[in-house]
Every structure is written in structure tokens, then in C-alpha cells.
Design an enzyme around this catalytic site. Structure first.
Site, PDB file in Angstrom:
ATOM      1  N   ASP A   1       3.690   5.884   4.843  1.00  0.00           N
ATOM      2  CA  ASP A   1       4.598   5.502   4.279  1.00  0.00           C
ATOM      3  C   ASP A   1       4.008   4.041   3.684  1.00  0.00           C
ATOM      4  O   ASP A   1       4.755   3.192   2.970  1.00  0.00           O
ATOM      5  CB  ASP A   1       5.626   5.093   5.047  1.00  0.00           C
ATOM      6  CG  ASP A   1       5.031   4.233   6.420  1.00  0.00           C
ATOM      7  OD1 ASP A   1       3.964   4.130   6.520  1.00  0.00           O
ATOM      8  OD2 ASP A   1       6.102   3.575   7.299  1.00  0.00           O
ATOM      9  N   GLU A   2       2.498   3.921   3.665  1.00  0.00           N
ATOM     10  CA  GLU A   2       2.241   2.635   3.043  1.00  0.00           C
ATOM     11  C   GLU A   2       0.858   2.919   2.330  1.00  0.00           C
ATOM     12  O   GLU A   2       0.139   3.652   2.924  1.00  0.00           O
ATOM     13  CB  GLU A   2       2.260   1.403   3.642  1.00  0.00           C
ATOM     14  CG  GLU A   2       1.519   1.404   5.123  1.00  0.00           C
ATOM     15  CD  GLU A   2       1.422   0.285   5.834  1.00  0.00           C
ATOM     16  OE1 GLU A   2       1.073  -0.888   5.349  1.00  0.00           O
ATOM     17  OE2 GLU A   2       1.373   0.334   7.064  1.00  0.00           O
TER      18      GLU A   2
ATOM     19  N   ASP B   1       4.993  -0.280   0.240  1.00  0.00           N
ATOM     20  CA  ASP B   1       5.501  -0.080   1.726  1.00  0.00           C
ATOM     21  C   ASP B   1       6.829   0.658   1.603  1.00  0.00           C
ATOM     22  O   ASP B   1       7.706   0.023   1.246  1.00  0.00           O
ATOM     23  CB  ASP B   1       5.566  -1.161   2.830  1.00  0.00           C
ATOM     24  CG  ASP B   1       5.554  -0.894   4.278  1.00  0.00           C
ATOM     25  OD1 ASP B   1       5.565   0.428   4.538  1.00  0.00           O
ATOM     26  OD2 ASP B   1       5.682  -1.716   4.892  1.00  0.00           O
TER      27      ASP B   1
END
EC number: 2.7.7.7
Length: 355
Positions: free
Chosen positions: A105-106, A10
Site C-alpha cells: 500500500d505504499e 500511501d
């Protein structure tokens, strides 16, 4: 218990961190990426300096401005974020083809069969984080465990720029102490319902039999039963083509006023629009989901030219709501979904907004 090796990576305050990286004068300052604080937009990301003031994603931008008048508000640069995300995703695939992106983003990685670093998921996660920083100048946090549920929780425990491992033999004890609101799939309404049943921790949830859970939660019962024991057999699935983007909310008290319903749907439209922007998508069909107080559920849809912005989505909602019994029957849940998705470039997205 399965001995898979799952990593959840993350990025730390991704959008805000990119802006601070690209504009050194913003480092150490509260930065908010999202809508206009003088408008109806929402926060897409907040730097850690901004979070100390209570600002978080999905918060109305005007409220964030009140919490931190000195914050720097920036419009998102989704084309930049997508480019960096693609670079990071390519790095992940050097270790395993089993990469499941959740957003820009993850992502989950199944490294069970990865021979690098002696097959140690912990060392692989450490190396990935170091390489992300080396290649992008950004930090990432990672969680390592034997399943997706535990790996995702672990990644949040040592943020920012941290690494946390939950060994398989500690899984049950870890979940026992976990607040039920942290359990995957337990939203605010379900958490409140569980708390009314006296269920506040994973240990409390584990004390319920499968039959008791089925009576209370229906088809979700087996899922909660397994998670309460630290078990999650969901595989890491490489991304498939997305068919729709949506958001919904359940209200603590039923709504009776259509005007209030439209007001409550505005943040949902903002969330859907932000998700479409992040993915470079637009959609031809807007669908309204309504669940009445008696749990009867209906949907209404309107199709037309592709839409991407929150204003375009909101413009279709009054007609959809008018085609329901809202106002005559109490409403407990509202949802907004955009489907019929097509890929659009930033220039095409700007053209859409002109019509």
C-alpha cells in the site's frame, strides 16, 4: 541540498478500504481486517471509523474488539490486495522506472526526470492520486519533497485523501519542530534514550555534535546527524528480491522468564506471518535473535518445510529459545525472522497450513 523530486504515495487504510469498497454496507462502519478477535491474531488494517476508537495496526485483535465492540472483523484477502497493488504499481511506472515499493500500500517514486505536468512533482502527485481513485475507487495520500525522509512524513500530514508538499527551503525548519519519534529510524527505545538526553525535537538533535551522537548511537550517528538537518541522500531503489522477513522488539525492562519471552514473541510471529501472507511468501528457516542485557547478541535457527502461518512460526520458537541462555541471563531484545523464502499461491498456503 539535493533538488531531487520524491513522492511518497500511501493508500488510505488500504485493506479496510478495499473491503468497504467491495461491500457497500460496510461504508461508514468501523471495519477491522486481521486476526480473529477471539484468538491471538493482530490487526492488519483498520478503517478510519475504527481508528477513532483507538484501534491501529499490529494491535492484538482481542483488544480492538474491546475498544470497539461494534466493529466488523474480517479476514484479510491478500490475493485481492496484491492484485490491486499490482495495478497501482503499474500506474506508478508510467511516470518513472524509479519506483520503490515498501509494502502493498505504499511506495516511493523519484520523478526528478519525469517530463509530465511540466516536471512539477506536485502536479504529478495530484494526477497519480486522481488516477488511482478513477481506476480503483480507492483514495491515496501523497507527500512531496526533496528526499525520502521528508516525503514520507509529508504523506501522513493530510490523511486521508490528502497531498502535502515540503519545499526544500523549508526542510530544516520543518525538521526542527518535529518530535524525534517521527524521525526515520528512531524507534521507541531510541526515542526514550534521546529523551533522557534532553533530545525531544529535531532542533534538540541538531544541537548535538557528530562526536556526541557517535558516542551515544554508534554507527547510526551520521544518519541522525543528516536527518536533523533535513538531509537524506538515500536513493529510490526499485524492489530487489527479498531474502527474509522479520520483526523484533526492545523491552523497556529486561526479561528473565522464558515463558514471558515466548508470550512476548507471539505478536512478532503474527507480524512476520502477516508480512509473508501479503507478499505471497513462505520460508524454510525460522531464526530467533536474542540480545542480552550486556548487549551481547546471538541467533539460533531451525530449518524444515516452508512455513507461513503464525502458528507454524510460533511452534519453532520454544526449541530455539531453549538453545539460548534465556532464563539465566536477562534479555533486552527478541527478534523473529523467516528466511529461505519461496513464492506460494493462496492454494499452496492453505495446503501448508494443513500439515
Amino acid at each position: 541540498m539535493s533538488q531531487r523530486k520524491i513522492i511518497h504515495v500511501d493508500m488510505d487504510a488500504f485493506y479496510a478500504s478495499v473491503e468497504q469498497r467491495d461491500r457497500p454496507g460496510l461504508r461508514g462502519r468501523p471495519v477491522v481486517v486481521g486476526g480473529d478477535p477471539n484468538g491471538r491474531g493482530v490487526v492488519a488494517a483498520a478503517s478510519y471509523e475504527a481508528r477513532r476508537h483507538g484501534i491501529h495496526s499490529a494491535m492484538p485483535a482481542w483488544r480492538a474488539a474491546r475498544l470497539c465492540p461494534d466493529a466488523v472483523f474480517l479476514r484479510p484477502r491478500f490475493d485481492v490486495y496484491r492484485s490491486i497493488s499490482a495495478q497501482i504499481q503499474a500506474l506508478f511506472r508510467e511516470y518513472t522506472p524509479l519506483v520503490e515499493p515498501l509494502s502493498l500500500d505504499e511506495a516511493y517514486l523519484d520523478v526528478s526526470d519525469c517530463p509530465r505536468r511540466g516536471g512539477s512533482a506536485t502536479l504529478i502527485a495530484r494526477e497519480i492520486r486522481a488516477r488511482i481513485h478513477e481506476q480503483t475507487g480507492l483514495t491515496a495520500s501523497a507527500g512531496v519533497s526533496c528526499n525520502k525522509f521528508l516525503a514520507k512524513i509529508a504523506s501522513d500530514l493530510d490523511k486521508p485523501d490528502g497531498l502535502h508538499v515540503i519545499p526544500p527551503e523549508q526542510a530544516e525548519a520543518f525538521v526542527a519542530a518535529l518530535p524525534v519519534g517521527k524521525i526515520h529510524g528512531v524507534g521507541q527505545a531510541t526515542r526514550q534514550r534521546m529523551e533522557r538526553m534532553g533530545v525531544r525535537t529535531g532542533a534538540d538533535l541538531r544541537r548535538l555534535t557528530l562526536l556526541e551522537l557517535q558516542r551515544a548511537f554508534g554507527s547510526r550517528a551520521r544518519f541522525y546527524y543528516e536527518l536533523a538537518r533535513g538531509r537524506d541522500e538515500r536513493p529510490v531503489r526499485p524492489r530487489r528480491e527479498r531474502k527474509s522477513v522479520g520483526a523484533e522488539t526492545t523491552f523497556g525492562e529486561d526479561l528473565n522468564n522464558p515463558a514471558e519471552m515466548l508470550e512476548r514473541m507471539a505478536p512478532l510471529a503474527d507480524k512476520v506471518a502477516a508480512s509473508l501472507h501479503r507478499r505471497g511468501l513462505a520460508g524454510r528457516t525460522v531464526t530467533l535473535k536474542v540480545k542480552y542485557h550486556d548487549f551481547r547478541q546471538i541467533t539460533r535457527s531451525l530449518s524444515g518445510r516452508p512455513v507461513q502461518s503464525a502458528d507454524e512460526i510460533r511452534a519453532r520458537l520454544p526449541a530455539l529459545l531453549q538453545d539460548t541462555e534465556a532464563g539465566d541471563r536477562p534479555v533486552r531484545l527478541l527478534g523473529v525472522t523467516v528466511s529461505g523464502l519461496v513464492t506460494v499461491t493462496p492454494d499452496q498456503a492453505r495446503q501448508l497450513a494443513l500439515f
